[in-house]
Design an enzyme around this catalytic site. Structure first.
Site, PDB file in Angstrom:
ATOM      1  N   GLU A  58      -9.144 -11.725   6.343  1.00 38.03           N
ATOM      2  CA  GLU A  58      -8.227 -11.133   7.347  1.00 38.03           C
ATOM      3  C   GLU A  58      -8.785 -11.330   8.750  1.00 38.03           C
ATOM      4  O   GLU A  58      -8.047 -11.312   9.723  1.00 38.03           O
ATOM      5  CB  GLU A  58      -8.074  -9.634   7.094  1.00 38.03           C
ATOM      6  CG  GLU A  58      -7.097  -9.280   6.013  1.00 38.03           C
ATOM      7  CD  GLU A  58      -6.947  -7.782   5.910  1.00 38.03           C
ATOM      8  OE1 GLU A  58      -7.874  -7.141   5.384  1.00 38.03           O
ATOM      9  OE2 GLU A  58      -5.904  -7.261   6.340  1.00 38.03           O
ATOM     10  N   HIS A  65      -8.524  -8.281  -0.408  1.00 36.22           N
ATOM     11  CA  HIS A  65      -8.104  -8.626   0.949  1.00 36.22           C
ATOM     12  C   HIS A  65      -9.158  -9.606   1.455  1.00 36.22           C
ATOM     13  O   HIS A  65     -10.321  -9.228   1.618  1.00 36.22           O
ATOM     14  CB  HIS A  65      -8.080  -7.382   1.837  1.00 36.22           C
ATOM     15  CG  HIS A  65      -6.857  -6.542   1.651  1.00 36.22           C
ATOM     16  ND1 HIS A  65      -6.548  -5.932   0.467  1.00 36.22           N
ATOM     17  CD2 HIS A  65      -5.846  -6.243   2.517  1.00 36.22           C
ATOM     18  CE1 HIS A  65      -5.407  -5.271   0.609  1.00 36.22           C
ATOM     19  NE2 HIS A  65      -4.956  -5.447   1.836  1.00 36.22           N
ATOM     20  N   ASP A 125       3.085  -5.682   2.368  1.00 32.24           N
ATOM     21  CA  ASP A 125       1.848  -5.028   2.803  1.00 32.24           C
ATOM     22  C   ASP A 125       2.091  -3.538   3.044  1.00 32.24           C
ATOM     23  O   ASP A 125       1.642  -2.706   2.264  1.00 32.24           O
ATOM     24  CB  ASP A 125       1.281  -5.709   4.067  1.00 32.24           C
ATOM     25  CG  ASP A 125      -0.192  -5.440   4.260  1.00 32.24           C
ATOM     26  OD1 ASP A 125      -0.818  -4.871   3.346  1.00 32.24           O
ATOM     27  OD2 ASP A 125      -0.735  -5.813   5.313  1.00 32.24           O
ATOM     28  N   HIS A 170      -3.648   9.383   6.605  1.00 30.70           N
ATOM     29  CA  HIS A 170      -4.812   9.955   5.914  1.00 30.70           C
ATOM     30  C   HIS A 170      -4.756  11.479   5.932  1.00 30.70           C
ATOM     31  O   HIS A 170      -5.158  12.118   4.962  1.00 30.70           O
ATOM     32  CB  HIS A 170      -6.116   9.427   6.509  1.00 30.70           C
ATOM     33  CG  HIS A 170      -6.442   8.070   5.962  1.00 30.70           C
ATOM     34  ND1 HIS A 170      -7.205   7.894   4.832  1.00 30.70           N
ATOM     35  CD2 HIS A 170      -6.057   6.831   6.337  1.00 30.70           C
ATOM     36  CE1 HIS A 170      -7.290   6.601   4.559  1.00 30.70           C
ATOM     37  NE2 HIS A 170      -6.597   5.932   5.460  1.00 30.70           N
ATOM     38  N   ASN A 173       0.579   4.431   1.015  1.00 28.85           N
ATOM     39  CA  ASN A 173       0.782   5.218   2.235  1.00 28.85           C
ATOM     40  C   ASN A 173       1.341   4.400   3.396  1.00 28.85           C
ATOM     41  O   ASN A 173       1.863   4.968   4.355  1.00 28.85           O
ATOM     42  CB  ASN A 173      -0.502   5.967   2.609  1.00 28.85           C
ATOM     43  CG  ASN A 173      -0.719   7.147   1.677  1.00 28.85           C
ATOM     44  OD1 ASN A 173       0.127   8.031   1.567  1.00 28.85           O
ATOM     45  ND2 ASN A 173      -1.824   7.138   0.946  1.00 28.85           N
ATOM     46  N   LYS A 207      -8.231   9.384  -3.357  1.00 26.84           N
ATOM     47  CA  LYS A 207      -8.939  10.122  -2.301  1.00 26.84           C
ATOM     48  C   LYS A 207      -9.544  11.434  -2.804  1.00 26.84           C
ATOM     49  O   LYS A 207      -8.876  12.181  -3.515  1.00 26.84           O
ATOM     50  CB  LYS A 207      -7.972  10.402  -1.146  1.00 26.84           C
ATOM     51  CG  LYS A 207      -7.528   9.108  -0.452  1.00 26.84           C
ATOM     52  CD  LYS A 207      -6.278   9.316   0.396  1.00 26.84           C
ATOM     53  CE  LYS A 207      -5.784   8.029   1.039  1.00 26.84           C
ATOM     54  NZ  LYS A 207      -5.330   6.976   0.138  1.00 26.84           N
ATOM     55  N   GLY A 245      -8.912  -1.894   3.291  1.00 19.91           N
ATOM     56  CA  GLY A 245      -9.507  -1.098   4.370  1.00 19.91           C
ATOM     57  C   GLY A 245      -9.897  -2.008   5.527  1.00 19.91           C
ATOM     58  O   GLY A 245      -9.817  -3.241   5.405  1.00 19.91           O
ATOM     59  N   HIS A 268       0.863  -1.193   0.000  1.00 19.32           N
ATOM     60  CA  HIS A 268       0.000   0.000   0.000  1.00 19.32           C
ATOM     61  C   HIS A 268       0.898   1.242   0.000  1.00 19.32           C
ATOM     62  O   HIS A 268       1.821   1.332   0.829  1.00 19.32           O
ATOM     63  CB  HIS A 268      -0.882   0.031   1.238  1.00 19.32           C
ATOM     64  CG  HIS A 268      -1.832  -1.129   1.341  1.00 19.32           C
ATOM     65  ND1 HIS A 268      -3.122  -1.082   0.893  1.00 19.32           N
ATOM     66  CD2 HIS A 268      -1.655  -2.389   1.838  1.00 19.32           C
ATOM     67  CE1 HIS A 268      -3.720  -2.247   1.122  1.00 19.32           C
ATOM     68  NE2 HIS A 268      -2.847  -3.060   1.699  1.00 19.32           N
TER      69      HIS A 268
HETATM   70  P1  5GP Z   1      -3.310   4.000   0.761  1.00 16.62           P
HETATM   71  O1  5GP Z   1      -4.416   3.250   0.083  1.00 16.62           O
HETATM   72  O2  5GP Z   1      -3.812   5.226   1.479  1.00 16.62           O
HETATM   73  O3  5GP Z   1      -2.146   4.293  -0.138  1.00 16.62           O
HETATM   74  O4  5GP Z   1      -2.671   2.995   1.857  1.00 16.62           O
HETATM   75  C1  5GP Z   1      -3.153   2.899   3.190  1.00 16.62           C
HETATM   76  C2  5GP Z   1      -4.498   2.193   3.230  1.00 16.62           C
HETATM   77  O5  5GP Z   1      -4.368   0.825   2.780  1.00 16.62           O
HETATM   78  C3  5GP Z   1      -5.076   2.052   4.629  1.00 16.62           C
HETATM   79  O6  5GP Z   1      -5.791   3.197   5.002  1.00 16.62           O
HETATM   80  C4  5GP Z   1      -5.995   0.840   4.492  1.00 16.62           C
HETATM   81  O7  5GP Z   1      -7.212   1.219   3.886  1.00 16.62           O
HETATM   82  C5  5GP Z   1      -5.250  -0.020   3.496  1.00 16.62           C
HETATM   83  N1  5GP Z   1      -4.446  -1.041   4.183  1.00 16.62           N
HETATM   84  C6  5GP Z   1      -3.125  -1.006   4.488  1.00 16.62           C
HETATM   85  N2  5GP Z   1      -2.736  -2.135   5.101  1.00 16.62           N
HETATM   86  C7  5GP Z   1      -3.829  -2.917   5.181  1.00 16.62           C
HETATM   87  C8  5GP Z   1      -4.056  -4.225   5.698  1.00 16.62           C
HETATM   88  O8  5GP Z   1      -3.179  -4.917   6.237  1.00 16.62           O
HETATM   89  N3  5GP Z   1      -5.325  -4.694   5.597  1.00 16.62           N
HETATM   90  C9  5GP Z   1      -6.335  -3.976   5.014  1.00 16.62           C
HETATM   91  N4  5GP Z   1      -7.536  -4.534   4.936  1.00 16.62           N
HETATM   92  N5  5GP Z   1      -6.143  -2.746   4.510  1.00 16.62           N
HETATM   93  C10 5GP Z   1      -4.919  -2.227   4.600  1.00 16.62           C
END
Ligand code: 5GP
Length: 366
Positions: A230, A227, A305, A69, A21, A104, A200, A19
């Site tokens: 989990e 996902h 991850d 965020h 962020n 976003k 998420g 991901h």
């Molecule tokens: P972004 O999409 O803002 O670049 O990366 C962060 C987002 O990825 C988090 O706010 C969350 O929605 C998602 N995320 C990151 N790690 C995980 C995880 O281990 N499990 C799940 N379900 N979502 C994750």
């Protein structure tokens, strides 16, 4: 031990579950959080210790997600995080990455899902220290072994990395918002977007909310990765498998019957060892389903991850797999090579990746 770590670093690797962020550098997080503190947006003292820590607890990880965020509401910051993340993955000898991020909307900051993604792409274009191939038309790189394995970015050769993007649907989103993300992914296909992810908080949202957008993505020829499992939620796992995703991530809480379906359909699993441990999806690493899947020769790929959040790297995930499950050096490089089959990029890219890993095999196994 050190030699094995070095080997894990040198292998050209494929990262399919990271991901954006969650990949932020600690030093950048510290710097940006300090500025937000000075502006009175956050209380810096409340997050300072967590940023400085490497073994973060689950509540501390969620504390940082909230901070991510806030940071991701600024275009320049998004571009910087994307740029640095790719530089860091390339430094780990990742030669292909599917970086996923949730587009976003933030009206007060003039941010739309599209402008957010443009900022990510701006970040990729700004990378100078590494040769980045992110357009769908880029399907061959400088595959020489020096370019792949060189550690000297100031030398004649730079490292190469293919970057493709997955757009994430956040489980907090509505059906309309999820549809908007799929439409955006279709619009940005030529700029390296190759698929859709569902992520998420796994205890938030209902499967039926996302189903129309995921079905639409599939109909439009966009591969999807989910996902999945989990948290224990058998009904949702079954519904997820019903739509035949191209890959699933985590798969920590699957019952035998669902594992049978995953195995008979050969759905590749994105394995995130450190993440699963940190988020307390299992008691100890040696009980991870990696062992069973590896024994069954099931398709899977080792991923980070959130390397920033969990203080890990792709090399470290390979080292963890090797040291926990007794994989040999040759088995590790085969694991990296097998992942090529599950990437969402073109056959041209797959061919280039095969050449890269074959060359590394010859060089490293001499
Ligand atoms: P972004 O999409 O803002 O670049 O990366 C962060 C987002 O990825 C988090 O706010 C969350 O929605 C998602 N995320 C990151 N790690 C995980 C995880 O281990 N499990 C799940 N379900 N979502 C994750």
């Amino acid at each position: 031990m050190e030699e094995l770590k070095e080997w894990c670093h040198l292998i050209p690797k494929i990262e399919l579950h990271a991901h954006l962020n969650g990949s932020i550098r600690d030093s950048t997080l510290f710097e940006l959080a300090k500025v937000l503190g000075e502006k009175g947006v956050i209380v810096f003292a409340a997050v300072e210790d967590v940023i400085m820590k490497s073994g973060r607890s689950l509540p501390e990880c969620f504390q940082l997600f909230d901070l991510f965020h806030i940071l991701a509401t600024d275009h320049e910051t998004v571009a910087r995080i994307a740029k640095e993340a790719i530089e860091d993955f390339a430094a780990e000898n990742v030669v292909y990455i599917e970086l996923r991020t949730t587009p976003k909307n933030n009206e007060s900051k003039g941010m739309t899902k599209r402008s957010y993604m443009e900022a990510v792409i701006k970040g990729l274009r700004a990378i100078e220290t590494v040769s980045v191939y992110f357009l769908n038309t880029d399907d061959s790189t400088d595959n020489s072994i020096e370019a792949i394995l060189t550690n000297d970015i100031h030398g004649a050769k730079k490292k190469n990395i293919y970057v493709r993007l997955l757009l994430s649907i956040d489980r907090r989103e509505t059906t309309a918002a999820a549809m908007e993300t799929v439409d955006l992914a279709l619009e940005l296909k030529d700029l390296g977007v190759v698929g859709i992810d569902l992520s998420g908080n796994p205890v938030v949202g209902e499967w039926n909310t996302f189903l129309p957008a995921l079905t639409y993505a599939k109909e439009q020829g966009l591969p999807i990765t989910l996902h999945c499992g989990e948290v224990p939620n058998r009904k949702e796992v079954q519904s997820m498998l019903d739509i035949c995703p191209q890959r699933i991530g985590h798969a920590c809480f699957l019952e035998n019957e669902e594992w049978e379906r995953v195995k008979s359909s050969k759905i590749p699993v994105e394995i995130c060892l450190t993440s699963n441990l940190r988020t307390q999806r299992l008691e100890s690493i040696d009980r991870h389903h990696f062992a069973d899947l590896y024994k069954a020769k099931h398709p899977m790929v080792l991923c980070t991850d959130d390397p920033g959040l969990f203080s890990t790297s792709v090399s470290n995930e390979y080292y963890l797999a090797a040291s926990t499950f007794g994989l040999s050096k040759g088995e590790l490089i085969d694991l990296a090579q097998n992942a090529i089959e599950f990437v969402f990029a073109s056959d041209g890219v797959k061919k280039a990746l095969t050449d890269i890993i074959q060359a590394a095999k010859r060089e490293l196994q001499q």
